[in-house]
Design a protein around this motif. Structure first.
Motif, PDB file in Angstrom:
ATOM      1  N   THR A   1      -4.629 -15.098  11.560  1.00  0.00           N
ATOM      2  CA  THR A   1      -3.549 -16.091  11.524  1.00  0.00           C
ATOM      3  C   THR A   1      -2.758 -15.963  10.228  1.00  0.00           C
ATOM      4  O   THR A   1      -1.525 -16.014  10.233  1.00  0.00           O
ATOM      5  N   GLU A   2      -3.467 -15.797   9.112  1.00  0.00           N
ATOM      6  CA  GLU A   2      -2.796 -15.634   7.816  1.00  0.00           C
ATOM      7  C   GLU A   2      -2.007 -14.327   7.774  1.00  0.00           C
ATOM      8  O   GLU A   2      -0.925 -14.268   7.185  1.00  0.00           O
ATOM      9  N   GLN A   3      -2.532 -13.286   8.410  1.00  0.00           N
ATOM     10  CA  GLN A   3      -1.807 -12.011   8.473  1.00  0.00           C
ATOM     11  C   GLN A   3      -0.509 -12.177   9.252  1.00  0.00           C
ATOM     12  O   GLN A   3       0.540 -11.684   8.835  1.00  0.00           O
TER      13      GLN A   3
ATOM     14  N   TYR B   1       4.618  -0.732   3.730  1.00  0.00           N
ATOM     15  CA  TYR B   1       3.295  -1.005   4.278  1.00  0.00           C
ATOM     16  C   TYR B   1       2.551  -1.947   3.341  1.00  0.00           C
ATOM     17  O   TYR B   1       2.607  -1.795   2.124  1.00  0.00           O
ATOM     18  N   TYR B   2       1.849  -2.917   3.937  1.00  0.00           N
ATOM     19  CA  TYR B   2       1.141  -3.909   3.132  1.00  0.00           C
ATOM     20  C   TYR B   2      -0.185  -4.276   3.783  1.00  0.00           C
ATOM     21  O   TYR B   2      -0.407  -4.028   4.969  1.00  0.00           O
TER      22      TYR B   2
ATOM     23  N   PHE C   1       8.919  -4.398   7.092  1.00  0.00           N
ATOM     24  CA  PHE C   1       7.548  -4.601   6.627  1.00  0.00           C
ATOM     25  C   PHE C   1       6.605  -4.314   7.783  1.00  0.00           C
ATOM     26  O   PHE C   1       6.811  -4.781   8.905  1.00  0.00           O
ATOM     27  N   LYS C   2       5.553  -3.541   7.494  1.00  0.00           N
ATOM     28  CA  LYS C   2       4.600  -3.171   8.536  1.00  0.00           C
ATOM     29  C   LYS C   2       3.183  -3.298   7.971  1.00  0.00           C
ATOM     30  O   LYS C   2       2.892  -2.784   6.889  1.00  0.00           O
TER      31      LYS C   2
ATOM     32  N   THR D   1       0.807  -1.221   0.000  1.00  0.00           N
ATOM     33  CA  THR D   1       0.000   0.000   0.000  1.00  0.00           C
ATOM     34  C   THR D   1       0.837   1.267   0.000  1.00  0.00           C
ATOM     35  O   THR D   1       0.342   2.336  -0.340  1.00  0.00           O
ATOM     36  N   GLY D   2       2.098   1.148   0.390  1.00  0.00           N
ATOM     37  CA  GLY D   2       2.947   2.336   0.395  1.00  0.00           C
ATOM     38  C   GLY D   2       4.339   2.030   0.906  1.00  0.00           C
ATOM     39  O   GLY D   2       4.574   0.980   1.511  1.00  0.00           O
TER      40      GLY D   2
END
Length: 118
Positions: A57-59, A49-50, A91-92, A35-36
């Motif tokens: 759980t998948e996140q 950012y994603y 990564f956030k 996303t950025g």
């Protein structure tokens, strides 16, 4: 006028998005959208950012996979951009999308409640 960090952040965004389309080999990484990218002015840290479609759980699994892939991503950025110093990668998860969805859901509830009064 663009700052150099903005141009490099845009290039990193495109590059990482491309890497995800080609597919990182880690099975923990789910359906991810970048996303950025925010880059410090000294170009030493890139926060990517994603968002991820899936359960909590998948996140978490995707976060683990992306964190593990950060070194590979940094190496690919170095190859593509030929910078003197390649920024560290962080990564956030982008919570703003979840926040926006929550607001939209609340607004729909409000509007559906208004129709009940007629």
């Amino acid at each position: 006028m663009y700052k150099r960090s903005d141009k490099v952040a845009e290039a990193i965004h495109e590059l990482v998005s491309g890497l995800l389309i080609k597919g990182l080999k880690d099975p923990r990484i789910g359906f991810v959208t970048i996303t950025g990218v925010k880059l410090t002015d000294d170009l030493h840290l890139a926060t990517i950012y994603y968002t991820v479609i899936g359960s909590e759980t998948e996140q978490k699994s995707t976060q683990d996979g992306l964190t593990r892939a950060a070194g590979f991503v940094r190496k690919e950025i170095g190859k593509a951009l030929r910078m003197k110093y390649v920024p560290d990668i962080l990564f956030k998860y982008d919570e703003s999308v979840d926040y926006g969805n929550r607001i939209e859901r609340l607004l729909k509830e409000i509007h559906s409640g208004e129709g009940d009064n007629d």
